[in-house]
Design a protein around this motif. Sequence first.
Motif, PDB file in Angstrom:
ATOM      1  N   THR A   1       0.864  -1.194   0.000  1.00  0.00           N
ATOM      2  CA  THR A   1       0.000   0.000   0.000  1.00  0.00           C
ATOM      3  C   THR A   1       0.892   1.233   0.000  1.00  0.00           C
TER       4      THR A   1
ATOM      5  N   SER B   1      -4.340   8.598  -7.734  1.00  0.00           N
ATOM      6  CA  SER B   1      -4.729   7.455  -8.580  1.00  0.00           C
ATOM      7  C   SER B   1      -5.250   6.319  -7.718  1.00  0.00           C
TER       8      SER B   1
ATOM      9  N   ASP C   1      -4.302   3.143  -7.521  1.00  0.00           N
ATOM     10  CA  ASP C   1      -3.283   2.369  -6.820  1.00  0.00           C
ATOM     11  C   ASP C   1      -2.455   3.227  -5.880  1.00  0.00           C
TER      12      ASP C   1
ATOM     13  N   LYS D   1      -0.245   5.430  -6.572  1.00  0.00           N
ATOM     14  CA  LYS D   1       1.109   5.739  -6.990  1.00  0.00           C
ATOM     15  C   LYS D   1       1.259   7.130  -7.597  1.00  0.00           C
TER      16      LYS D   1
END
Length: 570
Positions: free
Chosen positions: A78, A97, A99, A101
Amino acid sequence: MGPADVHGPLWTGILLSASLLIVWSPLAAAQFTLDPSLQNMTPRESLAKPNISVSQSSVIEQRATVYFSCVTSDVNITIHWVFNNAFLVLQEGMHLSADGKTLTILTVQRKDSGPYQCEVRGFLQVQRSEPTFLDVYYGPDSVQVKLEPGLPSGEVVNVIENSTVNFWVETETHPLPDYSWFFPNGSVSSSIKRFTINAISREHEGLYRCLVSNSVTDLSLVGAVEVRVVGILKPHIVFPNLTLVENASSVSLTCQSGFQEVGVQWFLSSQPLLPSERLELSANNRTLAIHGLRRDDTGPYECEVWNLGNRARSDPVRLNISYGPDQVDITRDPASGAVSAVEAGLGSSLTLKCWAEAEPVAEYLWSFEHNASVSEQEQLVIEPLSWEHQGLYTCTAVNPLTRLTRSALVLVTVVGPQSSLSAGAIAGIVLGVLAVIALGTGLGYFLFTRMARRPSRNTREDPIQKKEKPTSEEHHPAESTSSWPKPVNDNVPGVQEQVRAKKMLPPVSPEHFYEIDLPSATGGSCSRDPGKVLPMYPSVPPRPKGNMESNYQVLVNPESSIYSHISSQA
């Protein structure tokens, strides 16, 4: 039965082992069905340190969009973002985003400037990237030219002549801008944020402008201030021209100065004045109100003003507060205290001083006995003292401003030397004088009567005639004439009928004698009215026996007066 009992414990153990095998079989099957990505990871492998990539590290405020990306090779992790060493809370204009990132700042603000980090978390492990700094350029914002300690730009500022003035600029800009000053005389100075003028004069008056330029943002702004140079205007205290009376008046003092925006401080006897129940300051400290004036509220009062780092203090002011008169004291000399009675010798000099504390100095009025004014001075001098000067004196102190009066009394007694004559001698003198009065009056009447009875001319030629026999109509003078004055004292001798005189003693008029008080019962002194100065009439020597003619000659002889006779007796 026996074989079965022997093999019972064996079968029990076999059944227990089978039960345990059945329970653990699903756990083993589950272990082999985990995520295939974790089958190759050993417990000792650690997470790799991530990195940040940014689309641009230096941007102009509100002119760019910035993308931050967290770069890591690890999986099943994470990602969290950190800004200024704290977990980032997404604000309006930010996007993250799915995810985690990629962090996007749509419209960069100056508040977005600072260090950014991304943090990855795996199985019992955490890794954080090195900080990446985002530099946001902005400004200049509004420009203000100030004079220390600081006044808003665009205003007209009064500065004191010959004072030191510091100019400087306030603005918000990044990076540091360029400064260009434009002075009233047309000169220009660059690349300075602050400058100083020492001993400023009227030649320095005018408009001062400063151009602030940001070479990165390509923005420029101008600030300005107008300076006026004034002379040193010393403040002064103004108060109404009123008569101030203790416990009956209030007054307001105003500190006036040539400056509007100044600080004001009041001083009483050179010490900072603090408000109290009777001392009240206005909102801007310019006015000092004093209620219920007391005699010790005279001051001195001063006010001090300051502006632009310069201070000036007014001249001290004192208040004239009227009071009194207080208690009135009468003194005989500076060394003595107040007196209510004094004694002074006859013929000496007596000085009395009247004093009472008052502001202004009290006016004095001396009176004697029945309100007779004797002096309007503070000091009363009586010389030489006589009997008429003894009595009760009153001094009244008057304050014409407070309209108050006070008085004090003093009793003056005059003392003198006692008489050298005894009481008996004084009584003899008085009786002698009375005898002379009676004798003169009776003798004059007797001679006048005899002269009137002579009928013939011959008789007038011979003034003295002998009568052989007295007729029945002729009587002894002492017996026939009952209207003669009776002597004052019984011991004064009477007039004999055979007395004959060569010269007639003229009748004595009562106006020739003075009134004499009888002597005092006290021996050796003569009591008299101190209000009158009465000469004492001399005593008459006792009447001798024998011929009266010689005695009358003595009376009328001017060279042998009664006064000399009294002197010889004394």
